[in-house]
Design an enzyme around this catalytic site. Structure first.
Site, PDB file in Angstrom:
ATOM      1  N   THR B 239       0.839  -1.195   0.000  1.00 42.97           N
ATOM      2  CA  THR B 239       0.000   0.000   0.000  1.00 42.97           C
ATOM      3  C   THR B 239       0.874   1.246   0.000  1.00 42.97           C
ATOM      4  O   THR B 239       1.790   1.369   0.807  1.00 42.97           O
ATOM      5  CB  THR B 239      -0.890  -0.007   1.263  1.00 42.97           C
ATOM      6  N   CYS B 324      36.061   5.746  18.645  1.00 43.31           N
ATOM      7  CA  CYS B 324      35.381   5.698  19.937  1.00 43.31           C
ATOM      8  C   CYS B 324      33.876   5.883  19.802  1.00 43.31           C
ATOM      9  O   CYS B 324      33.129   5.622  20.733  1.00 43.31           O
ATOM     10  CB  CYS B 324      35.911   6.795  20.847  1.00 43.31           C
TER      11      CYS B 324
END
Lengths: 212, 386
Positions: B239, B324
């Site tokens: 849809t 990091c």
């Protein structure tokens, strides 16, 4: 959702303690390297008679958990004797900080290791060190306990991802129980090498991953 | 606290006018788009869908039936790459891409590699460009697809798409480009640039999340990835997300002629402001052929996660390519491919702009960056001459 860090980590990150350099230190050490990420240096002033740490400072080229751990570890070590300071563990630091996210543990371990390395440096300079010993499996395992498995924040030995170790003609082969395409494979390999390559009788370090 | 959002290459604020245009399609005109033989509400929805398709087709120089709505650029990239590879399997098994693609392209191609396709990953220069000569040389008779991004998501480097398109065209190889970051920022003409497939998304141009487009040139064979109906010219079942699609078109209409000029000015202001006050700042990418929306800088001697955390405490949202910060604890593969060292990637920060940013925000950011970097350099062991 707040940041993955405890308030205490953030507080120490915002206002780090004992940062800087000591001119003419009695000992100093460096862990990590800019080439592979975080790096931390540490300086000590030690009372020669009592062997107490009278001053301690650190510098960090690292992330929040590295800076916060550096702060806490220097606070814990200040005023202690070298023997007492040697016993400070990563767990002590983590507890003081109210915990760290697992993936960040490896950055903070560096800050603990640098304290030990600085104490060793002091001992070496002051003739307190014994003879150099040959690298054994035991020594390697002990060193690998400082390499974290970022997935869980525990070391790679405790989490059983190191299958075996072979030492032959100055080459250490570390057999891993994780595949090459593991999320952290490259990171683990890098850290294992970094931990072992500096051993005086070792020329080469190989990390062997599981076959896919 | 003041909030300055400079992460517009991740996503943008959905414009209020876009939201207003979408609401009726939730509350009032909510029927599925269906054929002219259906009920009136369905026809109304179909008209809205067609109108939106036309807006987007016009923007990129495509025909209506070449515009396929998807759930976003990630789906478009997956559909383009896997769909074309599967459909052209008998013709060859070789795919060419670059080493700096978005993960949705990178990992879709990796999944094909596991199925036996051969892949050439073109390297990039230190400014992030692939070489068109490299591309030419890499094309062989088994090559069925070239997928090279329009502009880079981390550095903003814009590839020479027209040249890449004509090389592919000459050699009759299908050319896909991920234009998620450049759509609405640069003029795109799929015919002139010989683009066979193009992925774009709404949420990077102040549209809603969850809607994108894959342009598929007429005649390109592609295997359907999503089954379950004849929607989208029988190329993608499901849809239609009419409110999202209407919002996408509205977002396209709202891009004004002055917008790019304005954003360019903001980028220049930030770059000039920062480099005037701080030394050892390096531009990652390139000055000229770069998106106006992205500025990637490395602040030497400091770590990126520390920088962004401090900036966040001052209300500024940016990201870093530092190891990091990444989920794999590895530095950005884009920066690495450009030849940056681990150390340089460590201190990299991406600032990305939109029309909702102001000059005042930029000035506030310059001050904040100055303070933070200065403070972190003071505690860094590798800062020279502190």
């Amino acid at each position: 959702m707040p940041l993955p860090y405890s308030e205490k980590v953030l507080e120490y990150f915002k206002h780090p303690k004992n940062v800087g350099k000591i001119e003419n230190p009695d000992a100093k050490a460096k862990e990590g390297s800019p080439a592979c990420g975080d790096m931390v240096t540490l300086y000590l002033k030690v009372d020669e008679k009592t062997k107490r740490i009278t001053d301690i400072k650190f510098e960090s080229f690292g992330c929040a958990s590295n800076i916060a751990t550096g702060s806490i570890i220097t606070e814990l070590a200040k005023g202690k004797t070298l023997e007492e300071a040697k016993k400070i563990t990563w767990n002590d630091a983590a507890k003081e900080l109210g915990g760290l996210p697992p993936v960040k543990v490896h950055c903070s371990v560096l800050a603990v290791d640098v304290l030990r390395a600085a104490i060793e440096d002091y001992e070496e300079r002051h003739g307190l060190i014994k003879e150099r010993v040959k690298t054994t499996k035991e020594i390697v395992f002990k060193r690998l306990k400082h390499v974290m498995n970022p997935l869980v924040g525990l070391d790679i030995v405790k989490t059983n991802i190191v299958k075996d170790i072979e030492i032959e003609d100055g080459t250490i082969s570390v057999m891993m129980d994780v595949p090459r395409d593991h999320q952290f494979a490259n990171n683990i390999e890098e850290e294992v090498k970094e931990r072992l390559e500096h051993l005086w009788d070792i020329k080469k370090v190989e990390v062997v991953f599981e076959k896919e | 606290m003041k909030r300055v959002y400079l992460d517009n290459a991740a996503t943008t604020l959905c414009d209020k006018r876009v939201v207003d245009a979408m609401i009726p399609f939730y509350t009032d005109k909510y029927a599925v788009a269906s054929s002219q033989f259906s009920h009136s509400p369905g026809i109304e929805s179909k008209e809205a869908l067609d109108k939106a398709r036309e807006t987007i087709a016009n923007k990129i120089g495509a025909k209506l039936e070449e515009v396929i709505f998807t759930s976003g650029a990630t789906e478009s990239n997956n559909m383009a790459i896997k769909g074309v590879a599967q459909a052209n399997r008998t013709k060859g098994n070789h795919i060419i891409t670059s080493s700096v693609e978005h993960r949705s392209v990178r990992e879709a191609i990796e999944s094909l590699e596991k199925e036996g396709f051969r892949v050439t990953k073109l390297p990039v220069s230190n400014e992030g460009f692939i070489s068109v000569d490299d591309l030419k040389e890499s094309i062989r008779k088994e090559t069925i697809l070239v997928s090279i991004q329009y502009a880079n998501q981390e550095t903003g480097t814009i590839q020479d798409i027209a040249s890449i398109g004509s090389v592919c065209n000459e050699k009759s190889v299908i050319f896909h480009t991920d234009a998620a970051l450049s759509f609405g920022r640069l003029p795109i003409d799929v015919k002139k640039e010989h683009i066979d497939l193009l992925s774009i998304t709404a949420h990077l141009i102040h549209g809603p999340k969850g809607v994108g487009v894959l342009y598929i040139r007429d005649g390109i064979e592609i295997v359907k990835c999503m089954y379950g109906g004849f929607n989208e010219f029988n190329k993608r079942a499901g849809t239609e997300n009419i409110p999202g699609i209407v919002g996408f078109a509205k977002a396209v209409e709202l891009i004004g002629p002055e917008e790019i000029k304005y954003i360019k000015k903001l980028k220049k202001r930030l770059y000039d402001g920062i480099t005037k006050r701080l030394d050892a700042v390096q531009l990652n990418g390139t000055q000229k052929e770069s998106l106006p929306t992205i500025l990637n800088l490395t602040f030497r001697f400091v770590e990126g996660e520390s920088v962004i955390l401090h900036l966040d405490m001052k209300g500024i949202a940016v990201i870093t390519g530092s190891a990091c910060f990444s989920r794999s604890l590895e530095p950005s593969y884009v920066l690495k491919a450009m030849g940056l060292s681990h150390e340089e990637a460590h201190g990299s920060i991406r600032f990305s702009f939109s029309r909702f940013n102001t000059e005042e925000e930029i000035d506030y950011t310059i001050d904040a960056v100055y303070d933070v970097v200065k403070k972190l350099r003071e505690i860094s062991p590798i800062t020279p001459n502190k």
